[in-house]
Write an enzyme that holds these catalytic residues in place. Structure first.
Site, mmCIF file in Angstrom:
data_model
loop_
_atom_site.group_PDB
_atom_site.id
_atom_site.type_symbol
_atom_site.label_atom_id
_atom_site.label_comp_id
_atom_site.label_asym_id
_atom_site.label_seq_id
_atom_site.Cartn_x
_atom_site.Cartn_y
_atom_site.Cartn_z
ATOM 1 N N ARG A 71 0.861 -1.185 0.000
ATOM 2 C CA ARG A 71 0.000 0.000 0.000
ATOM 3 C C ARG A 71 0.889 1.224 0.000
ATOM 4 O O ARG A 71 2.057 1.163 0.370
ATOM 5 C CB ARG A 71 -0.919 0.010 1.238
ATOM 6 C CG ARG A 71 -0.182 0.180 2.564
ATOM 7 C CD ARG A 71 -1.137 0.634 3.664
ATOM 8 N NE ARG A 71 -0.577 0.659 5.000
ATOM 9 C CZ ARG A 71 0.146 1.656 5.518
ATOM 10 N NH1 ARG A 71 0.478 2.724 4.789
ATOM 11 N NH2 ARG A 71 0.566 1.591 6.769
ATOM 12 N N ASN A 105 2.275 4.760 1.446
ATOM 13 C CA ASN A 105 2.452 5.349 2.758
ATOM 14 C C ASN A 105 2.540 6.862 2.562
ATOM 15 O O ASN A 105 1.707 7.430 1.879
ATOM 16 C CB ASN A 105 3.659 4.741 3.484
ATOM 17 C CG ASN A 105 3.577 4.947 4.986
ATOM 18 O OD1 ASN A 105 2.508 4.876 5.565
ATOM 19 N ND2 ASN A 105 4.693 5.220 5.617
ATOM 20 N N ASP A 109 9.788 8.993 11.044
ATOM 21 C CA ASP A 109 8.498 8.849 10.354
ATOM 22 C C ASP A 109 8.287 10.067 9.444
ATOM 23 O O ASP A 109 9.077 10.310 8.549
ATOM 24 C CB ASP A 109 7.400 8.674 11.412
ATOM 25 C CG ASP A 109 6.157 7.983 10.872
ATOM 26 O OD1 ASP A 109 5.822 8.196 9.705
ATOM 27 O OD2 ASP A 109 5.509 7.250 11.628
#
EC number: 3.1.1.17
Length: 299
Positions: A101, A103, A204
């Site tokens: 998927r 991100n 992140d």
């Protein structure tokens, strides 16, 4: 700095809140809940978040020049009309891979939408490695793949002179830089500019301020850190009351407020009882720096 204030502004805990983007026209903060499968918009006036449900994990949202938004949804780039709650597919990537998927994603200064993929997680940050790639959606809606072998494609931004592209593949525990050609959108000469320390945990989401310094949200590190990409030094650490800080952006009238998203997925009851604001959206004021307004997708 003692003047830094942290406030949880959107308390309805998301599973994995990500990709905060300030929408100046609406005077609101956009963000997504990846596993909660919704695109959200929080208004500082009403102090409420509206949400539009979608049919797959939605991992990033961006402004669109022609109106509405663009999102990364499953393995699709898609358009979102907010008022109509209408999602239409633009194009799909990773067609040869069953379990990936998208991100994180962000629009470059020329209006191209950069976004990367990753394998579906078994549990947070545990997944089949090297399944992801980094892509760009151009304004003519064509897609280019830059490279593959990515673990968790994550934070991205551009230097103020638009000559450097910054990028995070989370499980490398590194913030990387590439030479950037704004005319073509090509990247090259990859190098690491900062390696995360143990207590900082997993890099992140990321954004840049008007002084050219990078802010990185540290997943499982409960903080955002400010880095100097020139020296590779950490300049500042802002700790938050939740561990799973996922991304950050600047917003507000003059882009002096920082918004930080967080996650609650993977936390047990005892952990959640200690951190009841997990999955909330936080506003940080008093940082003494401003951010760069987001670029809209040109297509």
């Amino acid at each position: 700095m003692s003047s830094v204030r942290i406030e949880c502004v959107a308390k309805e805990g998301c599973r994995i809140a990500e990709s905060p983007v300030w929408d100046e026209k609406e005077g609101a903060l956009l963000y997504v809940d990846i596993t909660g499968r919704k695109v959200c918009r929080w208004s500082p006036v009403t102090r409420q978040a509206q949400a539009i449900p979608v049919d797959a994990p939605v991992s990033s949202v961006a402004l669109r020049k022609s109106g509405g938004y663009v999102i990364t949804l499953g393995t699709r780039f898609a358009a979102l009309k907010w008022k109509e709650e209408l999602v239409t597919t633009i194009t799909q990537v990773d067609k040869d891979k069953a379990n990936t998927r998208f991100n994180d994603g962000k629009v470059d200064p020329a209006g191209r939408y950069f976004a990367g993929t990753m394998a579906e997680e078994i549990r947070p940050a545990v997944l089949e490695r090297h399944q992801g790639s980094l892509y760009t959606l151009f304004s003519d809606l064509s897609v280019v793949k830059h490279f593959d072998q990515v673990d968790i494609s994550n934070g991205l931004d551009w230097s103020l002179d638009h000559k450097t592209f910054f990028y995070i593949d989370s499980l490398s525990y590194s913030v990387d830089a590439f030479d950037y050609d704004l005319q073509t959108g090509k990247i090259g000469n990859r190098r690491s500019i900062y390696k995360l320390e143990k207590e900082e945990s997993i890099p992140d989401g990321m954004c840049i301020d008007t002084e050219g310094k990078l802010w990185v949200a540290c997943y499982d590190g409960g903080r955002v850190i400010r880095l100097d990409p020139e020296t590779g030094k950490r300049l500042q650490t802002v700790k938050l009351p939740v561990d799973k800080t996922t991304s950050c952006c600047f917003g507000g009238n003059d882009y002096s407020e920082m918004y930080v998203t967080s996650a609650s997925d993977g936390m047990d009851k005892e952990w959640l009882s200690r951190q009841p604001q997990a999955g909330g959206i936080f506003k940080i004021t008093g940082l003494g720096v401003k951010g760069v307004p987001p670029y809209p997708f040109a297509g």
